[in-house]
Scaffold this active site. Structure first.
Site, PDB file in Angstrom:
ATOM      1  N   LYS A 159       0.847  -1.206   0.000  1.00 54.44           N
ATOM      2  CA  LYS A 159       0.000   0.000   0.000  1.00 54.44           C
ATOM      3  C   LYS A 159       0.877   1.249   0.000  1.00 54.44           C
ATOM      4  CE  LYS A 159      -3.714  -2.464   2.330  1.00 54.44           C
ATOM      5  NZ  LYS A 159      -4.436  -2.784   3.566  1.00 54.44           N
ATOM      6  N   GLN A 202      -4.246  -1.231   9.809  1.00 51.18           N
ATOM      7  CA  GLN A 202      -4.230  -2.576   9.231  1.00 51.18           C
ATOM      8  C   GLN A 202      -4.809  -3.586  10.224  1.00 51.18           C
ATOM      9  OE1 GLN A 202      -3.421  -3.232   6.069  1.00 51.18           O
ATOM     10  NE2 GLN A 202      -3.742  -5.432   6.257  1.00 51.18           N
ATOM     11  N   ASP A 224     -10.741   3.025   4.151  1.00 54.10           N
ATOM     12  CA  ASP A 224     -11.087   1.601   4.109  1.00 54.10           C
ATOM     13  C   ASP A 224     -12.608   1.407   4.067  1.00 54.10           C
ATOM     14  OD1 ASP A 224      -9.075  -0.371   4.106  1.00 54.10           O
ATOM     15  OD2 ASP A 224      -8.565   0.001   6.207  1.00 54.10           O
TER      16      ASP A 224
END
Ligand code: GUN
Length: 296
Positions: free
Chosen positions: A54, A98, A121
């Site tokens: 990412k 994460q 997200d």
């Protein structure tokens, strides 16, 4: 092999080139740069690998990007404080924590602390709720990547029987919701299968579009696939390492046998994975535009 390969890696490359041009324009015309922070707590090797990918992509697109590594024993309060800092930082448009988080940290509490406008997200309950009512600001990245691949594959989604195997908050539930919505790239009839489903194979066999996010290596075999179906394999399972130490990955679908039956199928790696990262970048560019009141 009869099936067309749905190469997410190639589609992702095209979208990233578009995003890169957009980032350049944002900088030249408005003097702003999209900012993305990825927070990794602990040293889970798979998470390290995802976060690295990412960050590399954010860097490649010209973002302001910060990789914030925290020790596994970071307590919940400290993580909440860190999120608060990035919520208030005007350079940061997107915050990604994460998952999974170490045991003892309440994931839902952490996700709730992220400013929904920086939740690239789309895991915050506000964004989940907006998706549910068909008015999303941000689409969750893996489901958005799957939908984009389906649309580009030319699959008939409207009216299709879609079977989703897996009911996670990250993939199963949101992709089911997105494909069942009213609108383009959707209007499907969706079934969600999970660990308590009586006969998953029976459901799979009647799917025009089969989305597999079960988290079990090669769970779906070729004889589960209806001839001509489109198969989306979301699985990322490490089955070993090469001599050079690179991860060897397999999906949740037994590729060779499924490819004999399907009309189109995503490979692992190079299918859904690169799309997920690209959608994250797309969300971050969008967040940057919203934060800077840029309408184009
Ligand atoms: N863990 C597995 N997939 C994801 C994802 O898309 N986002 C975050 N934050 N964590 C994950």
């Amino acid at each position: 092999m009869a099936a067309k390969l749905l190469k997410g890696a190639e589609v992702a490359k095209e979208i990233r080139a578009e995003l890169k041009a957009e980032v350049q324009k944002l900088q030249e015309k408005y003097g702003v740069v999209p900012g993305l922070v990825t927070i990794l707590v602990g040293e889970n090797p798979a998470s390290q690998s995802y976060v690295r990918a990412k960050q590399n992509t954010a860097h490649e697109l010209g973002f302001y990007s910060v990789q914030d590594n925290q020790p596994a024993d970071l307590n919940e309060d400290a993580l909440l404080k860190l999120i608060d800092k990035y919520n208030k930082d005007p350079k940061v448009d997107g915050i990604l924590v994460q998952l999974p988080l170490p045991k003892g940290v309440n994931e839902n509490k952490i996700l709730l602390a992220i400013d929904p406008g920086k939740d690239v997200d789309a895991f915050h309950p506000v964004n989940v709720g907006k998706l549910m009512i068909g008015e999303p600001d941000y689409l969750p990245c893996t489901p958005a990547g799957i939908q984009e691949l389906l649309v580009r594959s030319g699959a008939e989604i409207s009216g299709a029987e879609v079977v989703v195997i897996g009911r996670s908050n990250i993939v199963g539930k949101p992709i089911a919701m997105m494909l069942a919505q009213k609108g383009p790239g959707a209007n499907a009839t969706v079934t969600i299968c999970h660990t308590r489903t009586k006969d998953v194979k029976w459901h799979a066999q009647r799917a025009d579009i089969l989305v597999v996010a079960a988290g079990v290596t090669e769970y779906v075999k070729g004889d589960w696939v209806k001839p001509g179906a489109v198969v989306i394999d979301v699985g990322v399972n490490e089955v070993g390492k090469t001599a050079e130490g690179k991860r060897i990955l397999k999906g949740d679908v037994e590729f060779e046998t499924a490819a004999e039956k399907a009309s189109a199928i995503t490979p692992v790696p190079g299918g859904v994975g690169p799309m997920t990262i690209t959608m994250l970048m797309k969300n971050t560019v969008r967040a940057c535009k919203v934060h800077n009141n840029i309408k184009e």
